[in-house]
Design an enzyme around this catalytic site. Structure first.
Site, PDB file in Angstrom:
ATOM      1  N   GLU A 185       1.881  26.175 -12.037  1.00  0.00           N
ATOM      2  CA  GLU A 185       2.925  24.870 -11.930  1.00  0.00           C
ATOM      3  C   GLU A 185       3.824  24.941 -10.646  1.00  0.00           C
ATOM      4  O   GLU A 185       4.617  23.957 -10.525  1.00  0.00           O
ATOM      5  CB  GLU A 185       3.775  24.914 -13.233  1.00  0.00           C
ATOM      6  CG  GLU A 185       3.151  24.602 -14.629  1.00  0.00           C
ATOM      7  CD  GLU A 185       4.039  24.903 -15.623  1.00  0.00           C
ATOM      8  OE1 GLU A 185       5.057  25.750 -15.373  1.00  0.00           O
ATOM      9  OE2 GLU A 185       3.594  24.414 -16.475  1.00  0.00           O
ATOM     10  N   TRP A 220      -0.610  24.929 -23.857  1.00  0.00           N
ATOM     11  CA  TRP A 220      -1.932  25.551 -23.970  1.00  0.00           C
ATOM     12  C   TRP A 220      -1.872  27.189 -24.331  1.00  0.00           C
ATOM     13  O   TRP A 220      -2.766  27.823 -24.579  1.00  0.00           O
ATOM     14  CB  TRP A 220      -2.660  25.668 -22.666  1.00  0.00           C
ATOM     15  CG  TRP A 220      -1.921  26.353 -21.396  1.00  0.00           C
ATOM     16  CD1 TRP A 220      -0.710  26.551 -21.193  1.00  0.00           C
ATOM     17  CD2 TRP A 220      -2.557  27.055 -20.500  1.00  0.00           C
ATOM     18  NE1 TRP A 220      -0.575  27.162 -20.126  1.00  0.00           N
ATOM     19  CE2 TRP A 220      -1.542  27.614 -19.672  1.00  0.00           C
ATOM     20  CE3 TRP A 220      -4.117  27.035 -20.155  1.00  0.00           C
ATOM     21  CZ2 TRP A 220      -2.047  28.513 -18.747  1.00  0.00           C
ATOM     22  CZ3 TRP A 220      -4.368  27.969 -19.099  1.00  0.00           C
ATOM     23  CH2 TRP A 220      -3.406  28.463 -18.175  1.00  0.00           C
ATOM     24  N   ASP A 221      -0.567  27.743 -24.407  1.00  0.00           N
ATOM     25  CA  ASP A 221      -0.339  28.975 -24.515  1.00  0.00           C
ATOM     26  C   ASP A 221      -1.231  29.318 -25.811  1.00  0.00           C
ATOM     27  O   ASP A 221      -1.646  30.524 -25.789  1.00  0.00           O
ATOM     28  CB  ASP A 221       1.155  29.203 -24.929  1.00  0.00           C
ATOM     29  CG  ASP A 221       2.101  28.944 -23.844  1.00  0.00           C
ATOM     30  OD1 ASP A 221       1.716  27.873 -22.969  1.00  0.00           O
ATOM     31  OD2 ASP A 221       2.976  29.368 -23.500  1.00  0.00           O
ATOM     32  N   LYS A 274       2.713  30.090  -9.172  1.00  0.00           N
ATOM     33  CA  LYS A 274       3.597  30.499 -10.103  1.00  0.00           C
ATOM     34  C   LYS A 274       2.835  31.687 -11.047  1.00  0.00           C
ATOM     35  O   LYS A 274       3.463  32.458 -11.369  1.00  0.00           O
ATOM     36  CB  LYS A 274       3.907  29.348 -10.894  1.00  0.00           C
ATOM     37  CG  LYS A 274       5.202  29.752 -12.029  1.00  0.00           C
ATOM     38  CD  LYS A 274       5.484  28.311 -12.838  1.00  0.00           C
ATOM     39  CE  LYS A 274       6.692  28.698 -13.871  1.00  0.00           C
ATOM     40  NZ  LYS A 274       6.723  27.706 -14.959  1.00  0.00           N
ATOM     41  N   GLN A 275       1.409  31.311 -11.200  1.00  0.00           N
ATOM     42  CA  GLN A 275       0.896  32.148 -12.308  1.00  0.00           C
ATOM     43  C   GLN A 275      -0.872  32.068 -11.913  1.00  0.00           C
ATOM     44  O   GLN A 275      -1.054  31.126 -11.010  1.00  0.00           O
ATOM     45  CB  GLN A 275       0.950  31.470 -13.563  1.00  0.00           C
ATOM     46  CG  GLN A 275       0.526  30.117 -13.739  1.00  0.00           C
ATOM     47  CD  GLN A 275       1.384  29.436 -14.736  1.00  0.00           C
ATOM     48  OE1 GLN A 275       2.242  28.379 -14.542  1.00  0.00           O
ATOM     49  NE2 GLN A 275       0.859  29.373 -16.165  1.00  0.00           N
TER      50      GLN A 275
HETATM   51  O1  IFM Z   1       2.541  26.848 -20.857  1.00  0.00           O
HETATM   52  C1  IFM Z   1       3.444  27.465 -20.123  1.00  0.00           C
HETATM   53  C2  IFM Z   1       2.931  27.225 -18.751  1.00  0.00           C
HETATM   54  O2  IFM Z   1       1.820  27.729 -18.372  1.00  0.00           O
HETATM   55  C3  IFM Z   1       3.968  28.006 -17.609  1.00  0.00           C
HETATM   56  N1  IFM Z   1       5.338  27.622 -18.004  1.00  0.00           N
HETATM   57  C4  IFM Z   1       5.660  27.938 -19.310  1.00  0.00           C
HETATM   58  C5  IFM Z   1       4.627  27.276 -20.276  1.00  0.00           C
HETATM   59  C6  IFM Z   1       5.197  27.591 -21.911  1.00  0.00           C
HETATM   60  O3  IFM Z   1       4.913  28.870 -22.030  1.00  0.00           O
END
Ligand code: IFM
Length: 770
Positions: A488, A356-357, A596-597
């Site tokens: 994640e 999705w990046d 994590k984010q």
């Molecule tokens: O898409 C990301 C995810 O959101 C977090 N882990 C790494 C992936 C690839 O950059």
């Protein structure tokens, strides 16, 4: 005259390990990527770098071996191929060959001039017999002709006069580098390719993959005419041999060009081999370094014309931002068949997969500055729509499509479904990005040819996946159970706020664009079997989508059960335990409120009108405490939203950390490749964050907050056939219409009407916004 603010100098980098430098100075153009290796090392096991050439979309498959292979698990690994290092040379001095007995190689200098795309490097080399010479490489990947890579070598003896032999082999098999690693972010495997030399005027090889059955032509040619250079073979491998007599007074120069063809399906490739060979070889004929470079540099210049960002007040940041923007440009596929790997084309990290990046972090930059590239990136998703349809059926979803969480060929490649396939928000991310592209460009042709199908089929998935709840607080609402949001460290939850909000948007977009298609291309609705009932069902599910909320604390909930999980004690965790994913089993992490984010906050970023400032502040404070930022995708979101809640210092701090992630090796793993999404995030931080650009109630709106230490932030955006320059200073912001029809933008509730007759409007900034 070279502009220092566009140059990355070796001396300015704190980290200088070979792998890191290879990534930082990697060159690319969306089709190919070349790591900036030590050119004498090849596949030497003693060398810690990872030299290589990558071709976007050239990958091989290998079966994923599961101990317990449940139905529907992803079947194959997809791994981008590491091709031979096109910079590699073998030297022979005094009868000693550098591939048999290592020479000492010292990196003296590297300067990457991003204004033109030229990489200039100097190495000092000492032979085992004590002879020293310098080797200078000038190289570029062409931005004008995507198949072309050119490298010019310059050699000068320092302490001797005499003969030297140089071999440039055209080889793959003998340069393969096997890998094994325990870090899941790194490539877990390498591919075995087949190489065949084809009869042609230049050495040309066909590389083919074993399982994915793809073929690619790579041609090498000496550019020029020099009696010291001869084409021979060594152990059946074509090889240029260069015999030089060196003296300290006079350097010798020679240039090679590589033509790297398109990736083809092997069968079709074999059928059209002759014409493919001719086209590939023709690329190198009569090519000179100067001419090819001039064409490439002209395209690079054009890139900067439209995409540069000027920051006054911090010169290292200025350079760092340009570094990010140029790497994004180098990474993006442009052929509608490829996208942007998470590491660009600079390394094997994440095996070269698209996530999705691309849509959520990088696409906005392209949409607003290089819309043709944005269209090609969305075109990739359209090309893989049939594979996404098959995946939905495999997942027992009767209608629509399910895009893969990570992939190259459009099929799911994640072996760990809780943090992979379960991230079904990918569907809504693609729909969101498609809508953003359509809103910003007004490209109705794309809507008709691809965009509507992307939005419709992703929306159909939600109707089939979700259901109306019959129990508890969700009763009567449309719910999405057992999903994983962007974060994640939390998996398989019911009603992840981000996923539900994005799905709601996806469904609403299907209604909006079906209405539009009814006006501009009604036959498409018939072709795609869109009925009134289905449109009503989309509208109802969008309207009734459940969005978890804690009414007592007035917080948006990450998911239905989030408050029942204890908070992880991030503050007392030893620093050496981050990222936590390398130290804890996933199930340990999943038991906590631990991010994590950015997750729920990501939806606040994307839907700025959903919440007032007080709500945003509560959510921000809550989620900031439980977020580790172990993902490089996190900090940009926190920076942008800090601006919206008027915490300029926090916004600047998060931005400073994230904007230089690769140049400073913040995550310690830049040697595996750049963090491309984070680079996109730095553009978002500047444009969405500090300039505050968003779609407000009236239209394109700015809410600026320039960090106090900066004097200026300048950038351009393209919007529906227009180009606008934005010049933000501490006391005022100026909008200038550079071309296109009149437009009104908004700033501090003030409409700014821009016309070509009166192109500029200035708005003075009050203390409350700055
Ligand atoms: O898409 C990301 C995810 O959101 C977090 N882990 C790494 C992936 C690839 O950059």
């Amino acid at each position: 005259m070279a502009d220092e603010a566009f140059q990355i100098h070796l001396q300015q980098l704190k980290q200088k390990s070979p792998g890191f430098l290879e990534t930082i100075y990697a060159l690319g153009n969306g089709h190919i990527g070349v790591r900036a290796s030590n050119p004498l090392q090849g596949n030497s096991p003693a060398y810690s770098g990872k030299p290589g050439l990558f071709v976007n979309g050239f990958y091989d498959l290998s079966p994923i071996h599961y101990g317990e292979p449940y139905y529907g698990y992803a079947h194959n690994n997809q791994t981008i191929c590491e091709l031979p290092d096109p910079r590699y040379l073998i030297f022979e001095v005094d009868g000693v060959r550098s591939d048999k007995t290592p020479y000492n190689v010292e990196t003296i200098d590297k300067t990457w001039d991003m204004a033109s795309g030229l990489l200039d490097e100097t190495f000092q080399i000492t032979t085992p017999t004590g002879k020293t010479f310098t080797l200078t490489l000038d190289s570029f990947v062409s931005q004008a002709e995507r198949h072309l890579y050119v490298v010019r070598y310059d050699i000068r003896a320092l302490n001797f006069s005499g003969g030297i032999k140089i071999f440039k082999r055209h080889d793959y098999v003998n340069q393969q580098i096997p890998r094994a690693t325990a870090d899941i972010r790194r490539a877990q495997r390498s591919n075995t390719l087949m190489q065949t030399y084809l009869p042609a005027t230049a050495p040309i090889m066909e590389l083919s993959t074993q399982k994915s059955q793809l073929g690619l032509l790579v041609a090498l040619r000496f550019l020029g005419d020099d009696p010291r250079v001869t084409l021979t073979t060594q152990n059946d491998v074509p090889c240029y041999q260069i015999n030089l007599d060196l003296t300290p007074e006079r350097s010798a120069q020679f240039t090679f060009g590589y033509a790297i063809g398109d990736v083809h399906d092997l069968l079709a490739f074999k059928l059209h081999q002759q014409s493919n060979v001719e086209a590939t070889v023709a690329l190198l004929k009569e090519q000179t370094f100067e001419e090819a470079f001039a064409a490439s540099a002209a395209r690079t210049q054009q890139f900067w014309q439209d995409s540069d960002i000027v920051i006054e007040g911090d010169s290292s940041l200025q350079k760092g931002i340009r570094f990010n923007l140029y790497h994004l440009f180098q990474a993006a596929g442009r052929d509608h068949l490829t996208a942007i790997p998470a590491k660009g084309l600079t390394g094997t990290g994440y095996e070269g997969h698209y996530f999705w990046d691309t849509e959520m972090y990088m696409l906005p930059f392209f949409i607003y500055t290089q819309p043709e590239i944005a269209k090609a990136l969305l075109g990739y998703r359209y090309t893989t729509l049939p594979a996404a349809g098959r995946r939905a059926r495999e997942m027992a979803i009767s209608a629509g499509v399910l895009f893969p969480w990570r992939t190259i060929n459009g099929e799911e490649a994640s072996a760990y479904y809780p943090a992979g396939t379960a991230q079904i928000h990918i569907n809504a991310d693609i729909a969101y990005a498609t809508d953003l592209y359509l809103r910003a460009t007004g490209d109705t042709d794309f809507l008709k040819s691809a965009g509507f199908e992307l939005i419709l089929n992703t929306a159909r998935f939600w109707l089939a996946y979700g259901n109306y709840a019959t129990y508890g607080p969700q009763r009567g609402h449309f719910v999405l159970n057992r999903v994983t949001g962007p974060d994640e460290y939390t998996a398989m939850v019911d009603n992840n706020y981000y996923t539900n909000r994005m799905a709601k948007n996806n469904l609403a977009l299907a209604v909006k664009y079906a209405d539009k298609m009814a006006k501009i291309a009604p036959e498409k609705l018939t072709d795609l079997a869109v009925t009134q009932d289905e449109r009503a069902a989309f509208a109802e599910a969008a309207d009734k989508m459940y969005l978890p909320y804690d009414a007592k604390h007035k917080i948006k909930l990450q998911d239905d059960n989030a408050p029942n999980r204890p908070q992880f004690d991030i503050a007392h965790e030893p620093a050496t335990n981050f990222p936590l994913l390398l130290h804890y089993h996933p199930l340990v992490l999943y038991r906590y409120q631990l991010n994590k984010q950015a997750d729920t906050l990501m939806s606040a970023l994307l839907f700025p009108l959903d919440q007032d400032e007080a709500q945003l502040k509560r959510d921000y404070d809550y989620y900031e405490k439980i977020t580790t930022h172990d993902s490089s995708l996190s900090r940009a979101v926190f920076s942008i939203l800090a601006n919206r809640i008027h915490q300029p210092q926090k916004a600047a701090d998060y931005f400073m950390d994230s904007s230089l992630t690769d140049l400073t090796d913040l995550q310690g793993n830049s040697e595996d490749g750049i963090h491309a999404a984070n680079m996109g995030g730095s553009w978002l931080s500047l444009v969405y964050g500090f300039a505050g650009m968003h779609y407000g109630k009236s239209g394109l709106t700015f809410a600026p907050h320039l960090p106090t230490s900066w004097q200026r932030l300048k950038f351009k955006i393209k919007y529906r056939g227009r180009q606008i320059a934005v010049d933000l200073q501490q006391a005022a912001i100026t909008f200038t219409l550079l071309h296109g029809k009149p437009l009104t933008v908004y700033c501090q509730q003030e409409p700014c009407e821009l016309t070509l007759k009166n192109p500029s409007k200035q708005v003075s900034l009050t203390d409350s916004t700055n």
